[in-house]
Motif scaffolding. Structure first.
Motif, PDB file in Angstrom:
ATOM      1  N   UNK A 119      -2.210 -33.897  39.297  1.00  0.00           N
ATOM      2  CA  UNK A 119      -2.183 -35.315  39.673  1.00  0.00           C
ATOM      3  C   UNK A 119      -3.378 -36.080  39.117  1.00  0.00           C
ATOM      4  N   UNK A 120      -4.589 -35.642  39.448  1.00  0.00           N
ATOM      5  CA  UNK A 120      -5.776 -36.422  39.076  1.00  0.00           C
ATOM      6  C   UNK A 120      -6.117 -36.317  37.595  1.00  0.00           C
ATOM      7  N   UNK A 121      -6.189 -35.092  37.079  1.00  0.00           N
ATOM      8  CA  UNK A 121      -6.620 -34.923  35.690  1.00  0.00           C
ATOM      9  C   UNK A 121      -5.646 -35.585  34.723  1.00  0.00           C
ATOM     10  N   UNK A 122      -4.356 -35.302  34.881  1.00  0.00           N
ATOM     11  CA  UNK A 122      -3.369 -35.910  33.990  1.00  0.00           C
ATOM     12  C   UNK A 122      -3.268 -37.400  34.266  1.00  0.00           C
ATOM     13  N   UNK A 123      -3.361 -37.798  35.528  1.00  0.00           N
ATOM     14  CA  UNK A 123      -3.313 -39.218  35.861  1.00  0.00           C
ATOM     15  C   UNK A 123      -4.464 -39.991  35.250  1.00  0.00           C
ATOM     16  N   UNK A 124      -5.661 -39.402  35.265  1.00  0.00           N
ATOM     17  CA  UNK A 124      -6.829 -40.094  34.709  1.00  0.00           C
ATOM     18  C   UNK A 124      -6.777 -40.188  33.191  1.00  0.00           C
ATOM     19  N   UNK A 125      -5.906 -39.397  32.578  1.00  0.00           N
ATOM     20  CA  UNK A 125      -5.761 -39.481  31.116  1.00  0.00           C
ATOM     21  C   UNK A 125      -4.803 -40.580  30.699  1.00  0.00           C
ATOM     22  N   UNK A 126      -4.200 -41.253  31.676  1.00  0.00           N
ATOM     23  CA  UNK A 126      -3.150 -42.214  31.348  1.00  0.00           C
ATOM     24  C   UNK A 126      -3.612 -43.271  30.355  1.00  0.00           C
ATOM     25  N   UNK A 127      -4.773 -43.874  30.627  1.00  0.00           N
ATOM     26  CA  UNK A 127      -5.252 -44.936  29.735  1.00  0.00           C
ATOM     27  C   UNK A 127      -5.483 -44.416  28.321  1.00  0.00           C
ATOM     28  N   UNK A 128      -6.052 -43.214  28.233  1.00  0.00           N
ATOM     29  CA  UNK A 128      -6.329 -42.646  26.913  1.00  0.00           C
ATOM     30  C   UNK A 128      -5.049 -42.345  26.160  1.00  0.00           C
ATOM     31  N   UNK A 310      -9.675 -30.651  28.391  1.00  0.00           N
ATOM     32  CA  UNK A 310     -10.211 -29.288  28.507  1.00  0.00           C
ATOM     33  C   UNK A 310      -9.758 -28.647  29.817  1.00  0.00           C
ATOM     34  N   UNK A 311      -9.768 -29.428  30.916  1.00  0.00           N
ATOM     35  CA  UNK A 311      -9.332 -28.894  32.207  1.00  0.00           C
ATOM     36  C   UNK A 311      -7.839 -28.587  32.203  1.00  0.00           C
ATOM     37  N   UNK A 312      -7.045 -29.428  31.539  1.00  0.00           N
ATOM     38  CA  UNK A 312      -5.608 -29.181  31.457  1.00  0.00           C
ATOM     39  C   UNK A 312      -5.332 -27.930  30.621  1.00  0.00           C
ATOM     40  N   UNK A 313      -5.960 -27.857  29.442  1.00  0.00           N
ATOM     41  CA  UNK A 313      -5.730 -26.711  28.562  1.00  0.00           C
ATOM     42  C   UNK A 313      -6.257 -25.420  29.179  1.00  0.00           C
ATOM     43  N   UNK A 314      -7.278 -25.533  30.021  1.00  0.00           N
ATOM     44  CA  UNK A 314      -7.800 -24.344  30.695  1.00  0.00           C
ATOM     45  C   UNK A 314      -6.714 -23.670  31.526  1.00  0.00           C
ATOM     46  N   UNK A 315      -5.918 -24.476  32.224  1.00  0.00           N
ATOM     47  CA  UNK A 315      -4.815 -23.915  33.012  1.00  0.00           C
ATOM     48  C   UNK A 315      -3.654 -23.473  32.125  1.00  0.00           C
ATOM     49  N   UNK A 316      -3.350 -24.267  31.093  1.00  0.00           N
ATOM     50  CA  UNK A 316      -2.244 -23.896  30.210  1.00  0.00           C
ATOM     51  C   UNK A 316      -2.536 -22.606  29.450  1.00  0.00           C
ATOM     52  N   UNK A 317      -3.814 -22.284  29.267  1.00  0.00           N
ATOM     53  CA  UNK A 317      -4.200 -21.081  28.524  1.00  0.00           C
ATOM     54  C   UNK A 317      -4.352 -19.847  29.415  1.00  0.00           C
ATOM     55  N   UNK A 318      -4.169 -20.025  30.730  1.00  0.00           N
ATOM     56  CA  UNK A 318      -4.281 -18.867  31.617  1.00  0.00           C
ATOM     57  C   UNK A 318      -3.204 -17.843  31.250  1.00  0.00           C
ATOM     58  N   UNK A 319      -3.566 -16.585  31.131  1.00  0.00           N
ATOM     59  CA  UNK A 319      -2.564 -15.578  30.765  1.00  0.00           C
ATOM     60  C   UNK A 319      -1.566 -15.350  31.892  1.00  0.00           C
TER      61      UNK A 319
END
Length: 584
Positions: A119-128, A310-319
């Protein structure tokens, strides 16, 4: 953070991006026409009193304004649509990846942290994501075209205008580094607050807080964490603000510099600059002010968003510790035979084996009961059958096929589980039951509920099967929730049914009702029961006793009693507890 990975997120939308690029370039180029129209008005139309030319030039300025506004509207629409699709892709990819994570991940990760990433991390990327990329292209185009137009008008004034560019780049990089560091701390604080809200404002959390007299202290703790977040938000907004203000002042002062340079150049006839050229140049320079400042701000935003990516990719890269098999196999016929051969398992980081060399066979349609002291490995053993964890050594098979070779869909169809703690969604009874089988008919719901001995109670409710159960089913008693869980498992109709201490938290009368439901649900299925009260497993075809993760005894109820070993001790203790309870 590799920018190439971020760019790849936008590649599926290349046609739309090309359209955005074309609109941006068109808008940027059209906006440069006005200064040249102004020069013609100032140097030709007005001095020569050419009213026809003046009318054409004035009309052209209006057309330019209309065209520029239209391009901007379409550009905003297309770029926002692309940005929202990218955010949708990120949210979906993260949710899908988290659905594949092992149970171990969720035992060591706070739910609020997971929610904050989505919610927060992806939401805060909205403007970018939705505007920064387009703004960057637009501003670069405008700056490049404007500088070119300025050079065409007068190269000397252009050099004077660009002398401060290195300073602006240094400011942008410095501010971006500050913002990125603060953003990392801010997102962690967002996650902490999400965890507090999730844990303390759930039904269970509110009940615990009030009964323990901790409501006030919980409020104080939340207030302290919220104050930290507010401070970080202020620091994020003000980071480098004075430096950016200095940049704005310098840019806004540039017309004065131009007038000064033009005045010096005008002292010699060969260097004279016409009034029209000077007005056109300063107009271009003012047009340059907004995109130049915007570029600096976008640079800061992009550097800040790198931390969010980086925080999003950190989770996407979890094995994925329990992966779907590449070439799945399925039994020719799901009958329900369960076997374990030399099955060993250790929880990550413990260094100790929770299960060691487990060998057992449960023929299709038979029942197995697993008993033992707390911590002996009973629940862990049951988790290996539906492959919530993978064995470290040995194998677990269903109808001769290793569960590691079965697709998750086939495995879910083969094994149904009723846990000790029933989880119900904040939805209707029917919706909770259909979670097991979305296309189930009303008749199938009723049939499953009858088997679980819960139909009569549901039918007596004012809303019947449309009754909302409340968060985690708090409108229902423990026994009623367990019977709903049994009905949900029955609706899926699996050949293997695992019961994880399904009656351990119930009183004697409720336990009897639930046990009747279990007996009805178990008919014709392979049933594996983890028993807390041994009275519920006397009729099992086989009982195994676990101790320290190993099978120390096995047999029927009568055979184990005859041995006078661990099982007998457990039965005697169970009887003593029952007598003590009745005495109370």
């Amino acid at each position: 953070m590799p920018l190439r990975r971020i760019v790849r997120l936008f590649l599926p939308y290349r046609p739309s991006l090309l359209l955005v690029g074309a609109l941006v370039v068109a808008s940027s180029l059209v906006s440069l026409v006005n200064p040249f129209l102004i020069r013609e008005i100032m140097d030709v139309a007005l001095p020569d009193r050419r009213t026809g030319l003046l009318s054409v030039l004035a009309l052209a300025m209006v057309v330019v304004a209309v065209a520029n506004s239209s391009f901007n509207v379409w550009q905003t629409y297309v770029s926002t649509k692309v940005g929202q699709r990218v955010m949708h892709d990120l949210r979906s990819a993260m949710y899908g990846h988290l659905q594949r994570m092992s149970l171990d991940f969720y035992t060591r990760t706070r739910t609020g942290e997971v929610q904050s990433r989505i919610a927060n991390d992806i939401g805060d990327m909205q403007a970018t994501v939705t505007t920064s990329a387009t703004t960057l292209v637009s501003d670069v185009t405008v700056v490049a075209a404007t500088v070119t137009a300025m050079a065409v008008l007068d190269w000397r004034l252009t050099l004077a205008s660009l002398v401060m560019v290195p300073f602006f780049l240094w400011v942008s990089r410095r501010v971006g580094t500050q913002r990125r560091r603060i953003t990392r701390d801010r997102q962690r604080q967002h996650a902490a607050i999400s965890s507090i809200v999730h844990e303390s404002l759930s039904v269970s959390g509110v009940l615990l807080g009030r009964t323990m007299g901790r409501s006030r202290s919980l409020t104080g703790h939340f207030t302290d964490e919220s104050a930290k977040l507010s401070d970080l938000e202020v620091r994020s907004m003000m980071a480098g603000r004075w430096a950016q203000s200095t940049t704005w002042i310098v840019l806004a002062s540039m017309p004065a510099v131009i007038y000064w340079v033009a005045g010096l150049a005008g002292r010699g006839d060969h260097m004279a600059i016409s009034i029209g050229t000077l007005v056109a140049f300063t107009t271009l320079q003012q047009n340059l002010l907004r995109p130049a400042v915007s570029l600096l701000e976008v640079g800061v935003e992009i550097q800040t968003s790198l931390e969010l990516f980086a925080r999003i990719f950190e989770y996407l890269d979890l094995p994925v510790e329990v992966p779907e098999p590449r070439n799945p196999r399925a039994p020719e016929q799901l009958r329900g035979e369960v076997r374990m051969r030399g099955a060993c398992f250790s929880y990550p980081g413990t260094g100790e084996r929770t299960l060691d060399a487990i060998d057992l066979t449960v023929p299709a349609g038979n029942s197995l009961a697993i008993v033992g002291e707390t911590g002996s490995g009973k629940t862990t053993l049951s988790y290996l059958i539906p492959r919530l964890y993978d064995v470290d050594a040995g194998s677990v098979t269903i109808d001769g096929v290793d569960v590691r070779d079965m697709s998750f869909d086939v495995l879910a169809a083969a094994v149904g589980i009723v846990f000790q703690e029933t989880y119900l969604f904040h939805a209707t009874v029917a919706e909770n039951l259909r979670f097991a089988k979305p296309d189930a008919t009303d008749e199938e719901l009723v049939a499953a509920a009858r088997i679980a001995h819960i139909h009569d109670h549901v039918a007596s409710l004012p809303g019947g099967y449309d009754t909302v159960v409340g968060e985690r089913g708090y409108r229902f008693s423990g026994g009623e929730k367990q019977r709903l869980a049994i009905a949900r498992a029955v609706l899926r109709d699996p050949p293997v049914l695992v019961l994880d201490e399904a009656t351990s938290a119930l009183d004697t009368r409720t336990e009897q009702a639930v046990q009747e439901a279990i007996d009805a649900a178990s008919a014709g299925r392979t049933t594996i029961t983890i028993a807390h009260r041994l009275s519920t497993v006397r009729d099992a075809d086989e009982i195994i006793v676990l101790d320290g993760g190993r099978i120390v005894e096995r047999g029927t109820h009568d055979e184990l009693l005859a041995k006078g070993g661990r099982y007998t001790a457990l039965v005697d203790r169970d009887a003593d507890l029952a007598e003590a309870t009745e005495a109370v």
